[in-house]
Write a protein that holds these residues in place. Structure first.
Motif, PDB file in Angstrom:
ATOM      1  N   PRO A 110       0.816  -1.214   0.000  1.00  0.00           N
ATOM      2  CA  PRO A 110       0.000   0.000   0.000  1.00  0.00           C
ATOM      3  C   PRO A 110       0.852   1.266   0.000  1.00  0.00           C
ATOM      4  CG  PRO A 110      -0.723  -1.521   1.721  1.00  0.00           C
ATOM      5  CD  PRO A 110       0.551  -2.059   1.164  1.00  0.00           C
ATOM      6  N   ALA A 111       0.373   2.256  -0.719  1.00  0.00           N
ATOM      7  CA  ALA A 111       1.041   3.550  -0.806  1.00  0.00           C
ATOM      8  C   ALA A 111       0.218   4.566  -0.030  1.00  0.00           C
ATOM      9  CB  ALA A 111       1.159   3.963  -2.265  1.00  0.00           C
ATOM     10  N   PRO A 112       0.792   5.686   0.342  1.00  0.00           N
ATOM     11  CA  PRO A 112      -0.008   6.750   0.963  1.00  0.00           C
ATOM     12  C   PRO A 112      -1.103   7.205  -0.010  1.00  0.00           C
ATOM     13  CG  PRO A 112       2.335   7.273   1.034  1.00  0.00           C
ATOM     14  CD  PRO A 112       2.197   6.033   0.241  1.00  0.00           C
ATOM     15  N   LEU A 113      -2.137   7.799   0.528  1.00  0.00           N
ATOM     16  CA  LEU A 113      -3.277   8.184  -0.298  1.00  0.00           C
ATOM     17  C   LEU A 113      -2.881   9.157  -1.405  1.00  0.00           C
ATOM     18  CD1 LEU A 113      -6.267   7.876  -0.815  1.00  0.00           C
ATOM     19  CD2 LEU A 113      -6.671   9.757   0.781  1.00  0.00           C
ATOM     20  N   ALA A 114      -1.987  10.094  -1.111  1.00  0.00           N
ATOM     21  CA  ALA A 114      -1.559  11.048  -2.143  1.00  0.00           C
ATOM     22  C   ALA A 114      -0.836  10.331  -3.282  1.00  0.00           C
ATOM     23  CB  ALA A 114      -0.657  12.109  -1.528  1.00  0.00           C
ATOM     24  N   GLY A 115       0.022   9.405  -2.938  1.00  0.00           N
ATOM     25  CA  GLY A 115       0.717   8.625  -3.966  1.00  0.00           C
ATOM     26  C   GLY A 115      -0.229   7.737  -4.749  1.00  0.00           C
ATOM     27  N   SER A 116      -1.203   7.182  -4.058  1.00  0.00           N
ATOM     28  CA  SER A 116      -2.191   6.348  -4.739  1.00  0.00           C
ATOM     29  C   SER A 116      -3.039   7.158  -5.700  1.00  0.00           C
ATOM     30  CB  SER A 116      -3.097   5.663  -3.713  1.00  0.00           C
ATOM     31  OG  SER A 116      -2.353   4.800  -2.897  1.00  0.00           O
ATOM     32  N   LEU A 117      -3.413   8.358  -5.289  1.00  0.00           N
ATOM     33  CA  LEU A 117      -4.183   9.230  -6.179  1.00  0.00           C
ATOM     34  C   LEU A 117      -3.365   9.642  -7.401  1.00  0.00           C
ATOM     35  CD1 LEU A 117      -6.121  11.504  -3.676  1.00  0.00           C
ATOM     36  CD2 LEU A 117      -7.104   9.942  -5.353  1.00  0.00           C
ATOM     37  N   ALA A 118      -2.095   9.923  -7.189  1.00  0.00           N
ATOM     38  CA  ALA A 118      -1.231  10.307  -8.307  1.00  0.00           C
ATOM     39  C   ALA A 118      -1.070   9.148  -9.291  1.00  0.00           C
ATOM     40  CB  ALA A 118       0.125  10.747  -7.784  1.00  0.00           C
ATOM     41  N   ALA A 119      -0.894   7.942  -8.777  1.00  0.00           N
ATOM     42  CA  ALA A 119      -0.753   6.780  -9.654  1.00  0.00           C
ATOM     43  C   ALA A 119      -2.059   6.473 -10.386  1.00  0.00           C
ATOM     44  CB  ALA A 119      -0.305   5.565  -8.847  1.00  0.00           C
ATOM     45  N   ALA A 120      -3.178   6.622  -9.701  1.00  0.00           N
ATOM     46  CA  ALA A 120      -4.480   6.352 -10.317  1.00  0.00           C
ATOM     47  C   ALA A 120      -4.873   7.451 -11.299  1.00  0.00           C
ATOM     48  CB  ALA A 120      -5.541   6.204  -9.243  1.00  0.00           C
ATOM     49  N   ALA A 121      -4.292   8.634 -11.148  1.00  0.00           N
ATOM     50  CA  ALA A 121      -4.622   9.739 -12.046  1.00  0.00           C
ATOM     51  C   ALA A 121      -4.079   9.523 -13.457  1.00  0.00           C
ATOM     52  CB  ALA A 121      -4.091  11.048 -11.479  1.00  0.00           C
ATOM     53  N   LEU A 122      -3.006   8.742 -13.599  1.00  0.00           N
ATOM     54  CA  LEU A 122      -2.428   8.520 -14.921  1.00  0.00           C
ATOM     55  C   LEU A 122      -3.392   7.793 -15.862  1.00  0.00           C
ATOM     56  CD1 LEU A 122       1.224   7.647 -13.868  1.00  0.00           C
ATOM     57  CD2 LEU A 122       0.421   9.726 -14.994  1.00  0.00           C
ATOM     58  N   PRO A 123      -3.907   6.607 -15.505  1.00  0.00           N
ATOM     59  CA  PRO A 123      -4.858   5.964 -16.423  1.00  0.00           C
ATOM     60  C   PRO A 123      -6.171   6.734 -16.542  1.00  0.00           C
ATOM     61  CG  PRO A 123      -4.613   4.650 -14.430  1.00  0.00           C
ATOM     62  CD  PRO A 123      -3.604   5.740 -14.367  1.00  0.00           C
ATOM     63  N   THR A 124      -6.565   7.407 -15.478  1.00  0.00           N
ATOM     64  CA  THR A 124      -7.801   8.189 -15.534  1.00  0.00           C
ATOM     65  C   THR A 124      -7.658   9.352 -16.500  1.00  0.00           C
ATOM     66  OG1 THR A 124      -8.267   7.578 -13.249  1.00  0.00           O
ATOM     67  CG2 THR A 124      -9.485   9.428 -14.149  1.00  0.00           C
ATOM     68  N   ALA A 125      -6.516  10.013 -16.481  1.00  0.00           N
ATOM     69  CA  ALA A 125      -6.274  11.113 -17.415  1.00  0.00           C
ATOM     70  C   ALA A 125      -6.259  10.606 -18.857  1.00  0.00           C
ATOM     71  CB  ALA A 125      -4.964  11.813 -17.081  1.00  0.00           C
ATOM     72  N   GLY A 126      -5.687   9.430 -19.069  1.00  0.00           N
ATOM     73  CA  GLY A 126      -5.695   8.844 -20.409  1.00  0.00           C
ATOM     74  C   GLY A 126      -7.104   8.543 -20.889  1.00  0.00           C
ATOM     75  N   LEU A 127      -7.943   8.004 -19.995  1.00  0.00           N
ATOM     76  CA  LEU A 127      -9.336   7.722 -20.362  1.00  0.00           C
ATOM     77  C   LEU A 127     -10.098   9.013 -20.643  1.00  0.00           C
ATOM     78  CD1 LEU A 127     -11.699   5.731 -20.731  1.00  0.00           C
ATOM     79  CD2 LEU A 127     -12.143   6.000 -18.279  1.00  0.00           C
ATOM     80  N   LEU A 128      -9.920  10.014 -19.790  1.00  0.00           N
ATOM     81  CA  LEU A 128     -10.599  11.298 -20.016  1.00  0.00           C
ATOM     82  C   LEU A 128     -10.135  11.955 -21.314  1.00  0.00           C
ATOM     83  CD1 LEU A 128     -10.807  12.902 -16.476  1.00  0.00           C
ATOM     84  CD2 LEU A 128     -12.701  12.225 -17.954  1.00  0.00           C
ATOM     85  N   PHE A 129      -8.858  11.871 -21.604  1.00  0.00           N
ATOM     86  CA  PHE A 129      -8.335  12.435 -22.850  1.00  0.00           C
ATOM     87  C   PHE A 129      -8.964  11.737 -24.053  1.00  0.00           C
ATOM     88  CE2 PHE A 129      -4.935  12.940 -26.088  1.00  0.00           C
ATOM     89  CZ  PHE A 129      -4.975  14.314 -26.193  1.00  0.00           C
ATOM     90  N   TYR A 130      -9.080  10.410 -23.976  1.00  0.00           N
ATOM     91  CA  TYR A 130      -9.730   9.654 -25.045  1.00  0.00           C
ATOM     92  C   TYR A 130     -11.178  10.097 -25.224  1.00  0.00           C
ATOM     93  CZ  TYR A 130     -12.279   5.850 -27.244  1.00  0.00           C
ATOM     94  OH  TYR A 130     -13.122   5.126 -28.049  1.00  0.00           O
ATOM     95  N   LEU A 131     -11.902  10.207 -24.116  1.00  0.00           N
ATOM     96  CA  LEU A 131     -13.307  10.594 -24.202  1.00  0.00           C
ATOM     97  C   LEU A 131     -13.463  12.011 -24.759  1.00  0.00           C
ATOM     98  CD1 LEU A 131     -14.667   9.066 -20.883  1.00  0.00           C
ATOM     99  CD2 LEU A 131     -15.046   8.234 -23.214  1.00  0.00           C
ATOM    100  N   VAL A 132     -12.613  12.934 -24.326  1.00  0.00           N
ATOM    101  CA  VAL A 132     -12.704  14.304 -24.833  1.00  0.00           C
ATOM    102  C   VAL A 132     -12.395  14.339 -26.328  1.00  0.00           C
ATOM    103  CG1 VAL A 132     -11.593  16.568 -24.739  1.00  0.00           C
ATOM    104  CG2 VAL A 132     -12.288  15.429 -22.638  1.00  0.00           C
ATOM    105  N   LEU A 133     -11.417  13.554 -26.765  1.00  0.00           N
ATOM    106  CA  LEU A 133     -11.123  13.494 -28.196  1.00  0.00           C
ATOM    107  C   LEU A 133     -12.316  12.950 -28.984  1.00  0.00           C
ATOM    108  CD1 LEU A 133      -7.435  12.205 -28.323  1.00  0.00           C
ATOM    109  CD2 LEU A 133      -8.278  14.479 -28.903  1.00  0.00           C
ATOM    110  N   ARG A 134     -13.000  11.957 -28.437  1.00  0.00           N
ATOM    111  CA  ARG A 134     -14.169  11.406 -29.126  1.00  0.00           C
ATOM    112  C   ARG A 134     -15.327  12.384 -29.150  1.00  0.00           C
ATOM    113  NH1 ARG A 134     -13.825   8.118 -32.876  1.00  0.00           N
ATOM    114  NH2 ARG A 134     -16.013   7.634 -32.661  1.00  0.00           N
ATOM    115  N   TRP A 135     -15.434  13.216 -28.144  1.00  0.00           N
ATOM    116  CA  TRP A 135     -16.578  14.128 -28.030  1.00  0.00           C
ATOM    117  C   TRP A 135     -16.321  15.483 -28.671  1.00  0.00           C
ATOM    118  CZ3 TRP A 135     -17.079  13.051 -22.131  1.00  0.00           C
ATOM    119  CH2 TRP A 135     -17.627  11.778 -21.950  1.00  0.00           C
ATOM    120  N   ARG A 136     -15.131  15.750 -29.118  1.00  0.00           N
ATOM    121  CA  ARG A 136     -14.786  17.104 -29.557  1.00  0.00           C
ATOM    122  C   ARG A 136     -15.535  17.534 -30.812  1.00  0.00           C
ATOM    123  NH1 ARG A 136      -9.937  14.534 -31.762  1.00  0.00           N
ATOM    124  NH2 ARG A 136      -9.920  15.016 -33.981  1.00  0.00           N
ATOM    125  N   ARG A 137     -16.055  16.627 -31.591  1.00  0.00           N
ATOM    126  CA  ARG A 137     -16.780  17.025 -32.809  1.00  0.00           C
ATOM    127  C   ARG A 137     -18.260  16.861 -32.634  1.00  0.00           C
ATOM    128  NH1 ARG A 137     -13.182  14.473 -37.579  1.00  0.00           N
ATOM    129  NH2 ARG A 137     -11.202  15.149 -36.771  1.00  0.00           N
TER     130      ARG A 137
END
Length: 137
Positions: A110-137
């Motif tokens: 287990p990592a501290p909560l801040a580290g866990s949030l930072a690690a979880a933010a990477l795939p989440t940002a990738g998913l959000l970027f994908y969704l925004v690219l799909r929705w941009r038009r």
């Protein structure tokens, strides 16, 4: 034997072609944001706490299923444009970045909560970027 169309006939054929720029609805956008929030919180909580390997594998499988579900939804949706290279790259990036929280989840370190949030933010940002690219038009 094909016959050549005059200018008016060609414009008629163009007007009859399907429109591939169907915009995403409000429900789809809300569900996408909720999916990203669930992904972020699920990965962060799981990597911040000590969990069994079986539960960790299930969480990572659910995360991959969530991302691939969105990809297949957009791939099979009617009247939607084809995926671009940037959209494909962003969903691959998001899937690969599951390794950041996945290493903490699978090895039960287990990592501290801040580290866990930072690690979880990477795939989440990738998913959000994908969704925004799909929705941009």
């Amino acid at each position: 034997m094909e016959r050549e169309l005059d200018a008016a006939g060609q414009l008629g054929v163009i007007d009859g072609a399907p429109n591939l720029n169907k915009p995403a609805g409000v429900g789809e956008r809300v569900l996408g944001v909720v999916s990203a929030a669930v992904l972020l919180s699920g990965l962060a909580v799981t990597s911040a706490n000590s969990t069994s390997a079986a539960l960790g594998v299930l969480v990572l499988i659910a995360a991959v299923a969530l991302m691939m579900g969105w990809y297949w939804f957009h791939l099979s949706a009617t009247r939607r444009r084809p995926h671009t290279t940037a959209e494909n790259a962003s969903i691959v990036f998001a899937t690969v970045m599951l390794g950041a929280p996945g290493s903490k989840i699978l090895w039960d370190s287990p990592a501290p909560l801040a580290g866990s949030l930072a690690a979880a933010a990477l795939p989440t940002a990738g998913l959000l970027f994908y969704l925004v690219l799909r929705w941009r038009r």
